[in-house]
Design a protein around this motif. Structure first.
Motif, PDB file in Angstrom:
ATOM      1  N   THR A 168       0.841  -1.190   0.000  1.00 56.49           N
ATOM      2  CA  THR A 168       0.000   0.000   0.000  1.00 56.49           C
ATOM      3  C   THR A 168       0.880   1.245   0.000  1.00 56.49           C
ATOM      4  O   THR A 168       2.055   1.193   0.394  1.00 56.49           O
ATOM      5  N   SER A 200      -1.641  -9.781   7.331  1.00 60.85           N
ATOM      6  CA  SER A 200      -1.317  -8.371   7.142  1.00 60.85           C
ATOM      7  C   SER A 200      -0.214  -7.934   8.102  1.00 60.85           C
ATOM      8  O   SER A 200      -0.044  -8.517   9.182  1.00 60.85           O
ATOM      9  N   ARG A 238      -6.791   4.466   6.695  1.00 58.05           N
ATOM     10  CA  ARG A 238      -5.779   4.430   5.642  1.00 58.05           C
ATOM     11  C   ARG A 238      -5.692   3.049   5.012  1.00 58.05           C
ATOM     12  O   ARG A 238      -5.547   2.917   3.791  1.00 58.05           O
ATOM     13  N   ASP A 239      -5.775   2.006   5.832  1.00 57.50           N
ATOM     14  CA  ASP A 239      -5.790   0.649   5.292  1.00 57.50           C
ATOM     15  C   ASP A 239      -6.975   0.466   4.343  1.00 57.50           C
ATOM     16  O   ASP A 239      -6.834  -0.050   3.235  1.00 57.50           O
ATOM     17  N   ASP A 241      -8.805   2.017  -3.074  1.00 53.25           N
ATOM     18  CA  ASP A 241      -8.198   2.697  -4.220  1.00 53.25           C
ATOM     19  C   ASP A 241      -7.521   1.703  -5.155  1.00 53.25           C
ATOM     20  O   ASP A 241      -7.644   1.801  -6.384  1.00 53.25           O
ATOM     21  N   LEU A 242      -6.798   0.740  -4.581  1.00 48.87           N
ATOM     22  CA  LEU A 242      -6.117  -0.257  -5.412  1.00 48.87           C
ATOM     23  C   LEU A 242      -7.110  -1.090  -6.217  1.00 48.87           C
ATOM     24  O   LEU A 242      -6.815  -1.511  -7.342  1.00 48.87           O
ATOM     25  N   ARG A 255      -5.254  -9.661   1.030  1.00 54.19           N
ATOM     26  CA  ARG A 255      -6.414  -9.312   0.211  1.00 54.19           C
ATOM     27  C   ARG A 255      -6.932 -10.525  -0.554  1.00 54.19           C
ATOM     28  O   ARG A 255      -6.173 -11.420  -0.922  1.00 54.19           O
ATOM     29  N   HIS A 274       0.984   3.627   2.019  1.00 57.76           N
ATOM     30  CA  HIS A 274       1.460   4.023   3.345  1.00 57.76           C
ATOM     31  C   HIS A 274       2.392   2.973   3.954  1.00 57.76           C
ATOM     32  O   HIS A 274       2.697   3.021   5.151  1.00 57.76           O
ATOM     33  N   ARG A 307       1.775  -3.742   4.240  1.00 54.44           N
ATOM     34  CA  ARG A 307       1.268  -4.801   3.376  1.00 54.44           C
ATOM     35  C   ARG A 307       0.012  -5.411   3.995  1.00 54.44           C
ATOM     36  O   ARG A 307      -0.016  -5.727   5.187  1.00 54.44           O
ATOM     37  N   ALA A 366      -6.633   2.511   1.090  1.00 49.51           N
ATOM     38  CA  ALA A 366      -5.628   1.951   0.186  1.00 49.51           C
ATOM     39  C   ALA A 366      -6.194   0.759  -0.581  1.00 49.51           C
ATOM     40  O   ALA A 366      -6.030   0.659  -1.804  1.00 49.51           O
ATOM     41  N   ILE A 367      -6.863  -0.150   0.123  1.00 51.04           N
ATOM     42  CA  ILE A 367      -7.438  -1.316  -0.539  1.00 51.04           C
ATOM     43  C   ILE A 367      -8.535  -0.891  -1.509  1.00 51.04           C
ATOM     44  O   ILE A 367      -8.647  -1.423  -2.626  1.00 51.04           O
TER      45      ILE A 367
END
Length: 295
Positions: free
Chosen positions: A41, A94, A108-109, A115-116, A49, A43, A46, A112-113
């Protein structure tokens, strides 16, 4: 009063070895664990997922404290498009960066997931619902549909009893004490399910996962925190939202669900009349979430 014993009686568990079928004889909320991946990610944390399904829309699912991918998968079984499940920091495979952690870190976690995976919809369960609220304070238009299942906390800390439950859970995991851990996990089951083959199957699966992967000690500080300072900040979140609670659930009080639904301008509230929804109202819950997200 304790109404079960560990290890289970010889005839009270599944009689097959390995991961077994996708559904037990009378149902349980967790599915067999599929192969997952670790993703980097922005930030630097890892996160584990799992992506299922195909096409659009894309929905991200955020689990509760001490839970994970397996317990959120049933919520997306009838949802169209791609579904992105993940494990927050300190859960599963994780990363567990040096704490203490806050709901901002969890947000934030989640971001990030999302957005990815190009997610446009989000489902938050308990702790995940809190992380979703924290994300929405910063980005109220990030998603176009939202589901909050069993929100546990909003802008008031959890009661001491909840903090004690988490402390006992973490202590049992650290000590590798299967009996004490089974005692704590059993509270996730409705009384009618305990001491039944499906109940023992669920306990075995949860214990296997928790004793294998553990939980990060830094999670112990989260029950003392709140996702948002003032629920009024959620008034800027105008997209459709579904808030689901249930009565007699000490870890997820109905007033929190009511306050969250009142704070969101375009929210619908549904409250089940008894706890253990994933066991007692599984089909209705799945349909309610999928109808809302697929609509």
């Amino acid at each position: 009063m304790r109404d079960f014993r560990w290890p289970p009686p010889p005839d009270a568990g599944p009689r097959t070895y390995g991961p077994g079928p996708s559904a037990p004889r009378s149902g349980r909320p967790a599915l067999p664990e599929p192969e997952t991946e670790l993703v980097a990610t922005p930030h630097g944390v890892r996160l584990e997922r799992l992506v299922t399904g195909s096409g659009d829309p894309v929905t991200v699912f955020a689990h509760g404290l001490g839970s994970g991918i397996a317990t959120t998968r049933p919520l997306g079984s009838a949802v169209h498009g791609r579904k992105v499940f993940f494990q927050f920091r300190g859960h599963g495979r994780s990363d567990a960066p040096t704490g203490p952690w806050s709901y901002l870190d969890l947000a934030r976690d989640l971001r990030a997931i999302a957005d990815l995976g190009s997610a446009t919809r989000a489902v938050g369960v308990s702790l995940g619902a809190g992380a979703l609220c924290r994300l929405l304070v910063e980005s109220p238009e990030r998603f176009d549909r939202l589901v909050f299942f069993l929100p546990a906390v909003l802008d008031q800390p959890r009661p001491p009893a909840v903090r004690e439950r988490l402390s006992n859970l973490l202590d049992a995991i650290e000590a590798g004490d299967a009996s004490a851990l089974a005692e704590e996990v059993s509270y996730e089951l409705p009384p009618a399910v305990r001491n039944t083959p499906p109940g023992w199957a669920y306990l075995r699966q949860r214990l296997d996962q928790l004793l294998r992967d553990g939980l990060a000690p830094a999670l112990a500080t989260l029950p003392e925190q709140v996702p948002v300072r003032d629920r009024a900040a959620l008034a800027r979140v105008t997209v459709p939202a579904l808030v689901i609670g249930c009565v007699a659930d000490d870890l997820h009080p109905v007033p929190v669900a009511e306050q969250l639904a009142a704070a969101l301008p375009n929210a619908t509230l549904h409250v089940y009349d008894k706890p253990g929804v994933l066991w007692t109202e599984r089909a209705d819950l799945r349909t309610r979430i999928s109808d809302f997200l697929n609509g």
